[in-house]
Write a protein that holds these residues in place. Structure first.
Motif, PDB file in Angstrom:
ATOM      1  N   ARG A 203       1.173  -0.817  -0.191  1.00 26.33           N
ATOM      2  CA  ARG A 203       0.128   0.265   0.256  1.00 26.33           C
ATOM      3  C   ARG A 203       1.132   1.337  -0.161  1.00 26.33           C
ATOM      4  O   ARG A 203       0.834   2.493  -0.764  1.00 26.33           O
ATOM      5  CB  ARG A 203      -0.602  -0.214   1.243  1.00 26.33           C
TER       6      ARG A 203
ATOM      7  N   VAL B 282       0.221   0.666  -4.171  1.00 21.88           N
ATOM      8  CA  VAL B 282      -0.276  -0.306  -4.802  1.00 21.88           C
ATOM      9  C   VAL B 282      -1.960  -0.569  -4.362  1.00 21.88           C
ATOM     10  O   VAL B 282      -2.136   0.445  -3.561  1.00 21.88           O
ATOM     11  CB  VAL B 282      -0.008  -2.066  -4.543  1.00 21.88           C
ATOM     12  N   ARG B 283      -3.336  -0.534  -5.538  1.00 25.00           N
ATOM     13  CA  ARG B 283      -4.726  -0.502  -4.649  1.00 25.00           C
ATOM     14  C   ARG B 283      -4.686  -1.270  -4.303  1.00 25.00           C
ATOM     15  O   ARG B 283      -4.737  -2.777  -3.916  1.00 25.00           O
ATOM     16  CB  ARG B 283      -5.435  -0.775  -6.374  1.00 25.00           C
ATOM     17  N   ARG B 284      -5.237  -1.173  -2.356  1.00 24.19           N
ATOM     18  CA  ARG B 284      -5.955  -2.006  -2.132  1.00 24.19           C
ATOM     19  C   ARG B 284      -6.869  -3.410  -2.301  1.00 24.19           C
ATOM     20  O   ARG B 284      -6.253  -4.738  -1.282  1.00 24.19           O
ATOM     21  CB  ARG B 284      -7.243  -1.352  -0.984  1.00 24.19           C
ATOM     22  N   ARG B 285      -7.596  -3.678  -3.533  1.00 25.15           N
ATOM     23  CA  ARG B 285      -8.183  -4.781  -3.926  1.00 25.15           C
ATOM     24  C   ARG B 285      -6.857  -5.590  -4.622  1.00 25.15           C
ATOM     25  O   ARG B 285      -6.256  -7.585  -3.821  1.00 25.15           O
ATOM     26  CB  ARG B 285      -9.012  -4.329  -4.860  1.00 25.15           C
ATOM     27  N   ASP B 286      -6.274  -5.085  -5.538  1.00 22.01           N
ATOM     28  CA  ASP B 286      -4.540  -6.152  -5.984  1.00 22.01           C
ATOM     29  C   ASP B 286      -3.428  -6.349  -4.709  1.00 22.01           C
ATOM     30  O   ASP B 286      -3.153  -7.054  -4.513  1.00 22.01           O
ATOM     31  CB  ASP B 286      -3.635  -5.180  -6.250  1.00 22.01           C
TER      32      ASP B 286
ATOM     33  N   GLU C  67     -10.460  -8.396   0.599  1.00 24.23           N
ATOM     34  CA  GLU C  67     -11.172  -7.037   0.262  1.00 24.23           C
ATOM     35  C   GLU C  67     -11.389  -6.134   1.841  1.00 24.23           C
ATOM     36  O   GLU C  67     -10.779  -4.996   1.981  1.00 24.23           O
ATOM     37  CB  GLU C  67     -11.725  -6.590  -0.641  1.00 24.23           C
TER      38      GLU C  67
ATOM     39  N   ARG D 104      -9.364  -3.690   3.873  1.00 25.21           N
ATOM     40  CA  ARG D 104      -9.894  -1.994   3.954  1.00 25.21           C
ATOM     41  C   ARG D 104     -10.051  -1.859   5.726  1.00 25.21           C
ATOM     42  O   ARG D 104      -9.614  -0.633   6.511  1.00 25.21           O
ATOM     43  CB  ARG D 104     -11.711  -2.235   3.731  1.00 25.21           C
TER      44      ARG D 104
ATOM     45  N   ASP E 233      -6.708  -0.504   6.882  1.00 24.14           N
ATOM     46  CA  ASP E 233      -6.567   0.349   6.192  1.00 24.14           C
ATOM     47  C   ASP E 233      -7.184   2.039   7.273  1.00 24.14           C
ATOM     48  O   ASP E 233      -6.540   2.842   7.525  1.00 24.14           O
ATOM     49  CB  ASP E 233      -7.724   1.386   4.551  1.00 24.14           C
TER      50      ASP E 233
END
Length: 461
Positions: free
Chosen positions: A65, A69-73, A82, A86, A89
């Motif tokens: 992160r 990098v995106r959260r989903r990836d 996911e 979240r 985060d």
């Protein structure tokens, strides 16, 4: 030396030692365990250490992160759901079947309750280290600001280095500096603490606002109706304002309560817990053989509600279908009329109640009637001959084609709960309920009441 002064010196040394807890402990002469305890309670950790939790992939997730990098990836790469990512985060901890939020809210999904637990006065570790939108300064940028200020660099030079306006740097220093000294880690903690602003609910305090809300709930007003009535009733008193969500939270959420449970039961649903919105199940699927005029053949003026006098109708039925109430709603004004069916709801009985109801209306308000395909309207042709009002039938499984009536039936269930005998209510009782509904302000009517709209129609024609 006073214990509080020693603790303050420790945090000052922590900034000078570039975030090294062990180094700051040596400078002020305190035990390392004590120093790490202070840092942990303040939401600070040693420089260079990655966040850890019970999951072995948490450190790798934080690294991904931080690299953009995106959260989903990132969640997929470390093998977590996911939603778990979240929560990481947002600094949310999962404890059994409950989630503990950084602001102290504890949501117990087993009990369906939200409560507040004591939290430390400082921001949480997750809040301090959270990397949000790029417009927010990071702890690394704050360290660079402190270093360049010590070197005597100008605000514009610092801004050019960080790629930010000089005004941003000035506001940061003016806001976060203490006695003219800017310390990056203290500034980061102060920023993290200022981000969340939990407030006591307006309705948790005694006063005219809570009394007004509670009184209207007892009169079976919805929270949204109450919200929009306040500026009308108290146009010059800004303290008499509350949002619908605040009212719902005061009823449903234990931690932000303020309305007694006996007031909560005045909500139309009668629920003591919130639940997600779901489409209501289709209830009427039975057809009858008589020829019907379908809703597709209904004039366009009925659809756009431009011309008053077009009605939607249905029944609400008691247990074992032994009693019922006819409900009629005018599409333009949302005016409600109710008919009494204490002994049954055959086609003939429904016809004999509908005909006198419609005949109480003036000619210009007898436009049409829209109904579902229930067998109680098998005598629709006889009804049309007696009143001159054509009947249009909805498509199967399409309750939204009579949306105003479906909504009204939901409101009526507050007065006539499912499973109760409807025969015990007299015609006078039904008239009283209809008057209450017609006296409520409606959002779709620009917060006027159906009775006022119908009165306007009667007095202008």
């Amino acid at each position: 030396m006073d214990f509080g002064d020693l603790k303050a010196r420790f945090f000052e040394a922590l900034d000078r030692e570039s975030g090294s807890i062990s180094g700051a402990a040596r400078v002020v002469g305190v035990n390392r365990a004590t120093a790490f305890g202070w840092a942990r309670k303040a939401g600070v950790r040693g420089r260079g250490k990655t966040g850890t939790s019970g999951h072995p992939g948490r450190a790798e997730y934080d690294r991904l992160r931080a690299s953009g990098v995106r959260r989903r990836d990132a969640a997929a790469q470390v093998g977590v759901h996911e939603r778990t990512a979240r929560d990481w985060d947002r600094g949310i901890r999962k404890i059994g079947n409950a989630r503990l939020h950084p602001d102290g809210r504890r949501i117990d999904y087993t009990a369906g309750m939200t409560s507040t637990v004591a939290v430390t006065s400082g921001p949480s570790l997750a809040a301090v280290e959270a990397e949000l939108h790029a417009r927010f300064l990071t702890v690394t940028e704050r360290e660079l600001i402190a270093d360049m200020r010590r070197e005597g660099q100008s605000l514009r030079a610092i801004g050019r280095t960080l790629g930010r306006p000089a005004s941003t740097i000035k506001r940061e220093i003016d806001t976060r500096a203490v006695d003219g000294v800017y310390q990056p880690h203290r500034a980061q903690r102060a920023w993290a603490k200022s981000r969340s602003r939990p407030k006591e609910s307006k309705l948790a305090q005694d006063g005219p606002l809570r009394e007004f809300v509670a009184g209207k709930l007892r009169e079976r007003w919805s929270p949204e109706q109450i919200c929009h009535a306040l500026p009308i009733e108290f146009p010059d008193d800004e303290s008499m304002r509350v949002s619908p969500e605040t009212i719902y939270q005061a009823i449903y959420v234990q931690a932000r309560g303020g309305l007694r449970r006996e007031v909560a039961v005045a909500l139309r649903t009668g629920r003591t817990r919130r639940k997600p919105h779901r489409s209501p199940p289709d209830q009427r699927t039975r057809r009858f053989v008589d020829e019907m005029v379908m809703i597709s053949q209904r004039p366009a003026e009925v659809e756009d509600r431009a011309v008053p006098g077009h009605w939607e109708g249905d029944l609400i039925v008691g247990p074992r279908s032994e009693s019922a109430i006819v409900t009629l709603v005018e599409r333009t004004t949302r005016y409600v009329m109710l008919g009494h069916l204490p002994g049954g709801h055959t086609a003939e009985e429904v016809r004999d109640v509908l005909v006198p109801l419609i005949q109480t209306l003036p000619e210009h308000l007898r436009g049409s009637l829209t109904w579902d395909q229930g067998c109680e309207m098998a005598a629709h042709k006889q009804f049309t001959v007696a009143t001159g009002v054509p009947v249009y039938f909805c498509d199967p499984h399409s309750p939204w084609q009579r949306g105003s009536n479906e909504n009204t039936n939901g409101l009526l269930r507050q007065y006539f709960p499912k499973g109760t005998d409807l025969a015990v209510h007299s015609t006078a009782d039904l008239e009283h309920v209809a008057q209450q509904l017609n006296g409520r302000p409606r959002k779709t009517l620009d917060w006027r009441t159906p009775a006022e709209r119908l009165r306007d129609l009667l007095t202008t024609t």
